[in-house]
Each structure stands twice: as C-alpha cells, then as structure tokens.
Design a protein around this motif. Structure first.
Motif, PDB file in Angstrom:
ATOM      1  N   ARG A  77     -49.266  36.821  13.207  1.00 57.69           N
ATOM      2  CA  ARG A  77     -50.438  37.656  13.520  1.00 57.69           C
ATOM      3  C   ARG A  77     -51.012  37.329  14.895  1.00 57.69           C
ATOM      4  O   ARG A  77     -51.538  38.214  15.571  1.00 57.69           O
ATOM      5  N   LYS A  95     -49.446  32.509  11.833  1.00 55.03           N
ATOM      6  CA  LYS A  95     -48.091  32.852  12.267  1.00 55.03           C
ATOM      7  C   LYS A  95     -47.771  34.307  11.932  1.00 55.03           C
ATOM      8  O   LYS A  95     -48.013  34.774  10.825  1.00 55.03           O
ATOM      9  N   TYR A 105     -47.627  27.476  16.191  1.00 55.46           N
ATOM     10  CA  TYR A 105     -48.676  28.189  15.471  1.00 55.46           C
ATOM     11  C   TYR A 105     -48.990  27.515  14.141  1.00 55.46           C
ATOM     12  O   TYR A 105     -48.100  26.953  13.486  1.00 55.46           O
ATOM     13  N   ALA A 106     -50.246  27.614  13.734  1.00 53.10           N
ATOM     14  CA  ALA A 106     -50.604  27.245  12.375  1.00 53.10           C
ATOM     15  C   ALA A 106     -50.005  28.270  11.419  1.00 53.10           C
ATOM     16  O   ALA A 106     -49.869  29.447  11.754  1.00 53.10           O
ATOM     17  N   ASP A 107     -49.657  27.817  10.235  1.00 53.65           N
ATOM     18  CA  ASP A 107     -49.056  28.736   9.254  1.00 53.65           C
ATOM     19  C   ASP A 107     -49.971  29.909   8.945  1.00 53.65           C
ATOM     20  O   ASP A 107     -49.514  31.026   8.690  1.00 53.65           O
ATOM     21  N   SER A 108     -51.267  29.664   8.985  1.00 50.18           N
ATOM     22  CA  SER A 108     -52.241  30.699   8.614  1.00 50.18           C
ATOM     23  C   SER A 108     -52.295  31.862   9.604  1.00 50.18           C
ATOM     24  O   SER A 108     -52.799  32.933   9.262  1.00 50.18           O
ATOM     25  N   GLU A 133     -59.840  23.192  13.379  1.00 47.19           N
ATOM     26  CA  GLU A 133     -58.442  23.224  13.008  1.00 47.19           C
ATOM     27  C   GLU A 133     -57.583  23.824  14.117  1.00 47.19           C
ATOM     28  O   GLU A 133     -58.046  24.654  14.903  1.00 47.19           O
TER      29      GLU A 133
END
Length: 125
Positions: A67, A65, A60-63, A46
């Motif tokens: 961090r 973002k 960024y992937a939402d998961s 992913e």
C-alpha cells in the motif's frame, strides 16, 4: 547535521491516498539512509518504511506492504512516502528520519539520529 521538514499530511477518507514529503538540508543527503516512522495516540512509535542511500534498497512494515511506497530524489534532497488504500489504523503522526552516513539502512528507530517535526495523517472511516 541534517534538518528534516515533513509535509503532505492531512485528513483523508478510508481508501484514499496521500503523499508525504521530507525535505532535508545539507549537501550530503545522498549519504544518508532514510526512514519513515509513525506514532498513533497512546502507542509507541513504529517503523513504516526505509530506503537505502541509492534508493535500491526498500524496506516496509508488514502492515503497509503493498500500500505504501518509499522513494527518494537525491537531486532534490527529498524522500517521499506514497500512501494508498489508507485505513483508519494508519492515523498517526508520521516522522521522517535520517541515519548517520557511515551506517547501512536499519528498521530500528534507535539507529536514526535526525528527525523531522512530524506531520499528522488522519484517515476517517
């Protein structure tokens, strides 16, 4: 042709931080949009983050973002992934990838032609 070598993975407790590095060979590193991807056991690879040639475009992937932070140093032929507030679900093999220089940045793994060997990140709870 670009060769990529990741480093910086390891074992960390939840809430901790790691910084991954990806060193690229060649003199045209600044021409390549770069991405980070990850693959957890039993799951598909992913998208995590991507950066444009200049570093001005960040995705960024939402998961992750808020961090994770992707950055690059074109003088050092290196792209970084700073990971903070790590969670057990971040456990995966992390790969950096380079997209052909004639294209703009993409979030799809199919747009990247060059891949590193991966570095393991394990987050314990």
């Amino acid at each position: 042709q670009v060769q990529l070598v990741e480093s910086g993975g390891g074992l960390v407790q939840a809430g901790g931080s790691l910084r991954l590095s990806c060193a690229a060979s060649g003199r045209t590193f600044s021409s390549y949009p770069m991405g980070w991807f990850r693959q957890a056991p039993g799951k598909e690879r992913e998208f995590v983050a991507a950066i444009s040639r200049s570093g001005a475009g960040l995705f960024y992937a939402d998961s992750v973002k808020g961090r994770f932070t992707i950055s690059r140093d074109n003088a050092k032929n290196t792209v970084y992934l700073q990971m903070t507030s790590l969670k057990p679900e971040d456990t995966a093999v992390y790969y950096c990838a380079a997209r052909p220089a004639t294209y703009s940045v993409t979030l799809s793994e199919y747009g990247y032609d060059y891949w590193g060997q991966g570095t393991q990140v394990t987050v314990s709870s």
